[in-house]
Design a protein around this motif. Structure first.
Motif, short mmCIF file in Angstrom:
data_model
loop_
_atom_site.label_atom_id
_atom_site.label_comp_id
_atom_site.label_asym_id
_atom_site.label_seq_id
_atom_site.Cartn_x
_atom_site.Cartn_y
_atom_site.Cartn_z
N ILE A 278 -9.41 7.07 21.61
CA ILE A 278 -8.09 7.49 22.09
C ILE A 278 -7.29 8.08 20.94
CG2 ILE A 278 -5.99 6.78 23.28
CD1 ILE A 278 -8.61 6.62 24.93
N THR A 279 -7.05 7.28 19.91
CA THR A 279 -6.41 7.77 18.68
C THR A 279 -7.35 7.51 17.52
OG1 THR A 279 -4.20 7.24 19.54
CG2 THR A 279 -4.40 7.60 17.17
N PRO A 280 -7.77 8.52 16.81
CA PRO A 280 -8.69 8.30 15.68
C PRO A 280 -8.10 7.30 14.67
CG PRO A 280 -8.55 10.63 16.19
CD PRO A 280 -7.50 9.96 17.02
N LEU A 281 -8.98 6.52 14.08
CA LEU A 281 -8.54 5.47 13.16
C LEU A 281 -7.74 6.02 12.00
CD1 LEU A 281 -8.55 2.53 12.21
CD2 LEU A 281 -10.77 2.99 11.13
N GLY A 282 -8.24 7.08 11.37
CA GLY A 282 -7.52 7.65 10.23
C GLY A 282 -6.10 8.05 10.58
N GLU A 283 -5.92 8.70 11.73
CA GLU A 283 -4.59 9.11 12.16
C GLU A 283 -3.74 7.89 12.51
OE1 GLU A 283 -4.09 12.83 14.53
OE2 GLU A 283 -6.25 12.54 14.88
N ALA A 284 -4.35 6.87 13.11
CA ALA A 284 -3.59 5.67 13.49
C ALA A 284 -3.08 4.93 12.27
CB ALA A 284 -4.47 4.76 14.34
N ILE A 285 -3.90 4.81 11.23
CA ILE A 285 -3.46 4.14 10.00
C ILE A 285 -2.34 4.94 9.34
CG2 ILE A 285 -4.14 3.40 7.69
CD1 ILE A 285 -6.93 2.86 8.80
N GLN A 286 -2.49 6.27 9.28
CA GLN A 286 -1.46 7.10 8.66
C GLN A 286 -0.14 6.99 9.41
OE1 GLN A 286 -1.67 9.72 5.63
NE2 GLN A 286 0.11 8.42 5.95
N ALA A 287 -0.21 6.93 10.74
CA ALA A 287 1.02 6.78 11.54
C ALA A 287 1.66 5.42 11.35
CB ALA A 287 0.70 7.02 13.01
N ALA A 288 0.84 4.38 11.22
CA ALA A 288 1.37 3.02 11.03
C ALA A 288 1.96 2.82 9.64
CB ALA A 288 0.27 2.00 11.30
N LYS B 19 -9.62 10.40 4.53
CA LYS B 19 -10.75 9.98 5.36
C LYS B 19 -12.03 10.58 4.79
CE LYS B 19 -12.38 8.04 9.19
NZ LYS B 19 -11.96 6.74 9.76
N THR B 20 -13.04 9.72 4.57
CA THR B 20 -14.33 10.21 4.08
C THR B 20 -15.38 9.11 4.23
OG1 THR B 20 -15.42 11.40 2.27
CG2 THR B 20 -14.04 9.51 1.65
N LEU B 21 -16.65 9.46 4.11
CA LEU B 21 -17.80 8.55 4.04
C LEU B 21 -18.06 7.76 5.33
CD1 LEU B 21 -17.39 7.09 0.42
CD2 LEU B 21 -19.13 8.71 1.19
N ASN B 22 -17.31 8.01 6.40
CA ASN B 22 -17.46 7.16 7.58
C ASN B 22 -18.71 7.46 8.39
OD1 ASN B 22 -16.01 9.66 8.48
ND2 ASN B 22 -16.27 8.67 10.48
N SER B 23 -19.41 8.56 8.10
CA SER B 23 -20.61 8.90 8.87
C SER B 23 -21.87 8.81 8.02
CB SER B 23 -20.48 10.32 9.45
OG SER B 23 -20.32 11.28 8.42
N VAL B 24 -21.82 8.01 6.95
CA VAL B 24 -22.92 7.90 6.00
C VAL B 24 -23.32 6.44 5.87
CG1 VAL B 24 -23.67 8.45 3.66
CG2 VAL B 24 -21.91 9.85 4.74
N ILE C 105 0.81 -1.22 0.00
CA ILE C 105 0.00 0.00 0.00
C ILE C 105 0.84 1.27 0.00
CG2 ILE C 105 -2.01 -1.08 1.09
CD1 ILE C 105 -1.12 0.05 3.76
N ASP C 106 2.15 1.16 0.14
CA ASP C 106 3.00 2.36 0.16
C ASP C 106 2.82 3.16 -1.13
OD1 ASP C 106 3.95 1.75 2.63
OD2 ASP C 106 6.00 1.32 2.01
N GLY C 107 2.63 4.48 -0.97
CA GLY C 107 2.50 5.37 -2.11
C GLY C 107 1.12 5.40 -2.75
N LYS C 108 0.23 4.54 -2.29
CA LYS C 108 -1.10 4.47 -2.88
C LYS C 108 -2.09 5.32 -2.09
CE LYS C 108 -0.41 -0.22 -4.66
NZ LYS C 108 -0.89 -1.62 -4.68
N ILE C 109 -3.10 5.81 -2.78
CA ILE C 109 -4.23 6.45 -2.09
C ILE C 109 -5.00 5.37 -1.35
CG2 ILE C 109 -6.47 7.58 -2.43
CD1 ILE C 109 -5.21 9.21 -4.68
N LEU C 110 -5.25 5.62 -0.07
CA LEU C 110 -6.05 4.72 0.75
C LEU C 110 -7.24 5.52 1.27
CD1 LEU C 110 -4.88 2.09 3.32
CD2 LEU C 110 -6.84 3.57 3.79
N ILE C 111 -8.43 5.15 0.83
CA ILE C 111 -9.65 5.81 1.29
C ILE C 111 -10.14 5.08 2.53
CG2 ILE C 111 -11.99 6.52 0.68
CD1 ILE C 111 -11.15 6.23 -2.28
N ASP C 112 -10.06 5.76 3.67
CA ASP C 112 -10.45 5.15 4.94
C ASP C 112 -11.88 5.56 5.27
OD1 ASP C 112 -10.54 4.02 7.50
OD2 ASP C 112 -9.75 5.86 8.41
N ILE C 113 -12.80 4.60 5.20
CA ILE C 113 -14.18 4.87 5.56
C ILE C 113 -14.57 4.12 6.83
CG2 ILE C 113 -14.86 5.38 3.19
CD1 ILE C 113 -15.98 2.65 2.89
N GLY C 114 -13.56 3.64 7.55
CA GLY C 114 -13.81 2.82 8.72
C GLY C 114 -14.06 3.61 9.99
#
Length: 201
Positions: A96-106, A114-119, A76-85
């Motif tokens: 504690i740590t938002p999912l989007g930020e946690a994935i980006q840090a990992a 990050k988008t579409l997670n509240s729909v 997944i390195d260098g790829k766009i990752l759309i996080d809707i989780g």
């Protein structure tokens, strides 16, 4: 465009079906690629690693508690990752740590949006079916990736796309989960969404 959609539940299947309908080449990533629910749409299904290799873009449609572990070892390195989780625990526990930020840090080389997670899943891909104006939020540290995903949202039919800035917005976006659950209970189903109204300019 080739997409790897991680998750074969309602959200992942709905997103994958829409992407395929738009002409994209989609592979679903599953923890059980041979399971009875994995190939409901007749699309390609593989492991998470196989779906990641297939995709030029990745869609994370997994519960937040499983996302980082499932993405480890994936291309997944260098790829766009759309996080809707979302975290399932966010329904009744603090984030504690938002999912989007946690994935980006990992995965710091991922171009996370990050988008579409509240729909609701059906509105993610067919927003006009609600019959009223409503909003979708988007955030990323990568402005070019955000612009590309915004164009995909427009292809899904979204008109009111609200750019909340960088990934520090993930906390506000993910903390909408308890409100969403309350509204679903109030209305007896998921056929609703939030709209941001402002004075006319």
């Amino acid at each position: 465009m080739r997409f790897g959609v991680m998750g074969t539940g309602q959200v992942g299947s709905t997103i994958a079906g829409k992407l395929a309908a738009l002409g994209h080449d989609v592979m679903l990533g599953s923890r059980e690629p041979g399971g009875k629910n994995a190939n409901k749409l007749g699309l390609k299904v593989g492991t998470h690693a196989e779906a990641a290799r297939h995709g030029e873009w990745i869609v994370d449609a997994m519960p937040g508690e499983h996302a980082i572990e499932s993405l480890r070892g994936c291309d997944i390195d260098g790829k766009i990752l759309i996080d809707i989780g979302n975290y399932e625990s966010a329904v009744d526990q603090p984030i504690i740590t938002p999912l989007g930020e946690a994935i980006q840090a990992a995965f710091p080389k991922v171009r996370l949006v990050k988008t579409l997670n509240s729909v609701s899943a059906h509105l993610m891909v067919h927003p006009a079916s609600l019959g009223a104006a409503h909003s979708v939020f988007i955030a990323s540290n990568d402005e070019a990736a955000k612009a590309d995903v915004t164009e995909l949202l427009r292809a899904f039919g979204w008109q009111n796309i609200l750019d909340l800035g960088d990934l520090t917005a993930c906390r506000a976006m993910e903390q909408l989960v308890p409100m969403w659950m309350r509204l679903e209970k109030l209305y007896g189903g998921p056929d609703f969404n939030l709209a941001v109204a402002r004075p006319p300019t």
